[in-house]
Motif scaffolding. Structure first.
Motif, mmCIF file in Angstrom:
data_model
loop_
_atom_site.group_PDB
_atom_site.id
_atom_site.type_symbol
_atom_site.label_atom_id
_atom_site.label_comp_id
_atom_site.label_asym_id
_atom_site.label_seq_id
_atom_site.Cartn_x
_atom_site.Cartn_y
_atom_site.Cartn_z
ATOM 1 N N UNK A 143 -3.424 0.942 -2.813
ATOM 2 C CA UNK A 143 -4.080 1.088 -1.509
ATOM 3 C C UNK A 143 -5.398 0.329 -1.427
ATOM 4 N N UNK A 166 -0.696 6.714 -8.008
ATOM 5 C CA UNK A 166 0.212 5.569 -7.927
ATOM 6 C C UNK A 166 0.921 5.180 -9.231
ATOM 7 N N UNK A 167 0.265 5.181 -10.393
ATOM 8 C CA UNK A 167 1.017 4.738 -11.575
ATOM 9 C C UNK A 167 2.184 5.662 -11.920
ATOM 10 N N UNK A 187 0.821 -1.210 0.000
ATOM 11 C CA UNK A 187 0.000 0.000 0.000
ATOM 12 C C UNK A 187 0.859 1.266 0.000
ATOM 13 N N UNK A 188 2.173 1.094 0.056
ATOM 14 C CA UNK A 188 3.074 2.247 -0.005
ATOM 15 C C UNK A 188 3.399 2.881 1.337
ATOM 16 N N UNK A 189 2.831 2.340 2.427
ATOM 17 C CA UNK A 189 3.013 2.975 3.734
ATOM 18 C C UNK A 189 4.197 2.431 4.520
ATOM 19 N N UNK A 209 3.215 8.777 -3.280
ATOM 20 C CA UNK A 209 1.932 8.399 -3.876
ATOM 21 C C UNK A 209 0.746 9.073 -3.179
ATOM 22 N N UNK A 217 -2.573 8.260 -3.135
ATOM 23 C CA UNK A 217 -3.482 7.392 -2.378
ATOM 24 C C UNK A 217 -2.844 6.944 -1.066
ATOM 25 N N UNK A 218 -1.535 6.670 -1.125
ATOM 26 C CA UNK A 218 -0.830 6.221 0.079
ATOM 27 C C UNK A 218 -0.843 7.297 1.158
ATOM 28 N N UNK A 263 6.423 7.324 -6.877
ATOM 29 C CA UNK A 263 7.638 6.622 -6.454
ATOM 30 C C UNK A 263 8.715 6.651 -7.544
ATOM 31 N N UNK A 320 3.196 -1.268 -9.043
ATOM 32 C CA UNK A 320 2.762 0.003 -8.464
ATOM 33 C C UNK A 320 2.188 -0.244 -7.076
ATOM 34 N N UNK A 321 2.329 0.757 -6.196
ATOM 35 C CA UNK A 321 1.668 0.612 -4.905
ATOM 36 C C UNK A 321 0.159 0.631 -5.116
#
Ligand SMILES: [Co+2]
Ligand SMILES: [Co+2]
Lengths: 451, 451
Positions: free
Chosen positions: A295, B235-236, A212-214, B245, B247-248, B239, A292-293
């Motif tokens: 969520x 996200x796409x 989720x990127x966190x 990101x 959403x993150x 990073x 990709x991350x």
């Protein structure tokens, strides 16, 4: 600056490539940099267990035991860590106690120093035999709190679980967040509570995935709350669905009171090496290694890949318009089944049950065996009780297993030894018998070529 | 829960694809989701300036002004933000004041709402004309502190710079960290100091890149210190070498006192859309769109890609054994030249100078024109003075420009208009004249096909 340094467990040799390269990293991909990694000062190097055992035998033509011995011969300073599914060992079903005990003792004998042991339901009874054997072998035993989100899984429930693990001899506690669900400020509160509890009193390690990127933010807040060890992967095998990046976490903490003391620059060759390994694994096994991350995992607790599989199943049946229903059905099914953490295989099981419910238009009309077993208590105790009416509908008045499920399983080692002798391997080593116990067909094929 | 929500500026339409897809995103790739993005409640949508203008004309056959008008026609609620290089507009040389003023007025007329204006040396004299025109046009003017690491660049120096920006009318301050150098706890202290200073008194926005992998942690600590707006990409396009990101960051703050109030689920279609856009850009333009994080940038302040270019240059000369010398020479050259922030083009200039020094075995024997100009003060004032003996060696007793460099440049608009008329475009719009001013050959080629 009085705090002791944050420690890092390096996962590039296990979870890193299990997450990003389908567990295909070969021993020869590891050897050139083992000495450099060994000199870093990591808490441990995770390098065995999880899916690596199966992958060695099934895809790589490697003996996992031999891999372990070779790793150990190069890693003279840093303990090798491994991931064990408790009574399931490295599979998805319970084994007899004598198999679990023999497996644990043999892996310590062959070089494992840290055993991380978890149960998909957080039922400590499923960890008892493995933990006991691990303690007797002299390994560091790390008890796991599988992290998930539900009304049951409060800070208090995890404190209670940590107590149970420590009572059974855990030398440390790992919070294991398989899908990147643990948010930074929740992690802070959870770690703070665990560190403050005098009955816990052992080091706390945190394991997350970057899905989720966190992940890095979650580590940072856990560090501020006093976490002792974080699991990280070198950059080529970090982020995406893998762990936060080792070099990044070292750098972010440099010069702060949380400084790891590790020398980021000493990792340069290893990083270059693994960047090439990733390329070669991607080419040799036709793998997608970057993600990709996402969520969405936070809302359904299952990764996006599985969501699209479910969508495709509906589409094949021409009922893709029921996708939204399915998304709502999944948490309902999970709640009715007592809020199991969604980790392989529970995520798949709940997903299938929800799909049946939506496709057939009647709930619990068709029920997979695994769901019945879950309701029967065959996997252990669910966090909350299974909903009364659902249980009645799917297994009627069948008796519920309220004892340790493996109590029902007779010893297996003698039988396995005999079976293997009949197959033509009368002098099989204990290690080979254990490989056969875990993955019979795959092991036999491997033996045919290599014994 | 008294804190006001953290706001997000979405960069997917500018820096996101500039960082990960060579600025190749087309207007048609944007249109389908503009309404959804407009409804999100972002602080602003960054969608113009930077390298997009050049890319439109040069690679995409698009009129950047027309793109802006079309964007504006779809974005009815959310201001469009753009990135301006002060007196350089969108290039690497100073333009006459009348060109800068006309450019700023025209872009506001065509739809820009937020102008982020920076100078590569943080010399506010290079921002004055642009800021004045922007204020007069009624746009939100965001003054930039270009973030870099050097003995000069302390918290105090940034506070001083912020004062200068606010005195010149900045409605907000952006800390711009081009290469992901800003560490979490440094960001915390910097933001805290800026927020606490009564003479600053405007909102603080933070812009970083994920290059070293610290971006999201840096945002989190800046948020705790009170930052008002963070720059994020969907996200796409997040990073790697792009932003953290969107959403993150929304998810990580959900339910905390820093909650953005944005609805992550409302972004679902846009995320799917841009995932496909990324695939199509990668295919159509043969692009690599995914990058491992790389902490080497922290040591040399230039991205890994440029380091390997320099290494290859040495290798071509058969002196790759001097690579380590080069790595040590670069910070030395930068120090001697007064610690300029390393942003395009200063990073390339310093890199070339260091390479010459190492290749020729004598320092400052061969000196590129740009280095001489830097020492002459032609780009503006360097943070610290250029080393006396180095200056003497490279430009002798030449006079130093100690006034605003653009004071030397005569008005250009009339001349440009005349030139363009002679080339066959007597009725060129101001916008076309400005396109011609910035990228003459490229604009002429574009006009041949489209006017
Ligand atoms: Co894991
Ligand atoms: Co940028």
């Amino acid at each position: 600056m009085s705090r002791k340094p944050v420690q890092i467990m390096e996962t590039v040799l296990r979870d890193g490539h299990q997450s990003l390269a389908a567990t295909r990293m070969r021993l020869t991909d590891m050897i050139p940099v083992l000495e450099q990694l060994d000199n870093m000062g990591y808490f441990a190097l995770e390098a065995w267990g999880g899916a690596t055992f199966d992958s060695c035998l099934r895809f790589l033509g490697e003996d996992p035991w031999e891999r372990l011995r070779t790793l150990k011969s190069h890693l003279k300073k840093t303990p090798i860590s491994m991931l064990l599914r408790g009574q399931n060992i490295l599979g998805y079903n319970h084994y007899a106690d004598d198999v679990v005990t023999a497996f644990v003792k043999k892996m310590v004998e062959n070089g494992i120093g840290v055993i991380r042991v978890f149960d998909a339901l957080n039922d400590v009874r499923n960890l008892e035999v493995a933990m006991k054997a691990a303690k007797e072998s002299g390994a560091h035993v790390q008890g796991v709190c599988v992290y998930t989100i539900s009304p049951y899984h409060t800070v208090e429930s995890y404190i209670k679980l940590a107590h149970q693990l420590v009572e059974r001899g855990a030398d440390s506690i790992c919070i294991k967040d398989m899908s990147g669900l643990l948010r930074p400020y929740i992690a802070h509160d959870l770690v703070k509570a665990l560190k403050a509890d005098p009955k816990v009193g052992v080091p706390i390690q945190l394991h997350t995935h970057y899905t989720s990127g966190m992940g890095s933010m979650t580590y940072l807040k856990a560090i501020e709350a006093g976490v002792d060890v974080i699991d990280c992967a070198l950059s080529p095998f970090a982020l995406g669905t893998s762990q936060p990046c080792t070099e990044t976490m070292i750098a972010a903490l440099e010069g702060t009171e949380y400084d790891t003391g590790l020398n980021r620059h000493a990792l340069k060759e290893s990083v270059l090496h693994f960047a090439n390994v990733k390329k070669s694994l991607a080419a040799d096994f036709n793998l997608k290694t970057s993600f990709d991350v996402d969520t969405n995992v936070l809302d359904f607790q299952i990764p996006g890949g599985m969501l699209s599989n479910l969508f495709n199943q509906l589409k094949e049946q021409g009922i893709e318009d029921k996708y939204q229903d399915l998304l709502e059905e999944m948490p309902r099914v999970r709640a009715e089944l007592g809020y199991p953490p969604l980790v392989t295989p529970t995520s798949q099981i709940i997903g299938s049950m929800a799909t049946f419910n939506v496709m057939l238009g009647e709930r619990y009309k068709m029920v997979p065996r695994e769901i019945k077993d879950l309701a029967r208590g065959k996997y252990g105790k669910t966090p909350m009780p299974v909903d009364e009416s659902v249980r009645e509908k799917i297994i009627g008045n069948e008796p519920i297993i309220d004892y340790r499920p493996a109590d029902d399983i007779a010893p297996q080692m003698d039988l396995l030894t005999k079976q293997l002798a009949e197959k033509g391997y009368p002098n099989a080593s204990i290690e080979d018998i254990l490989s056969y116990a875990l993955f019979p067909e795959v092991a036999l094929k491997f033996f045919e070529k290599n014994r």
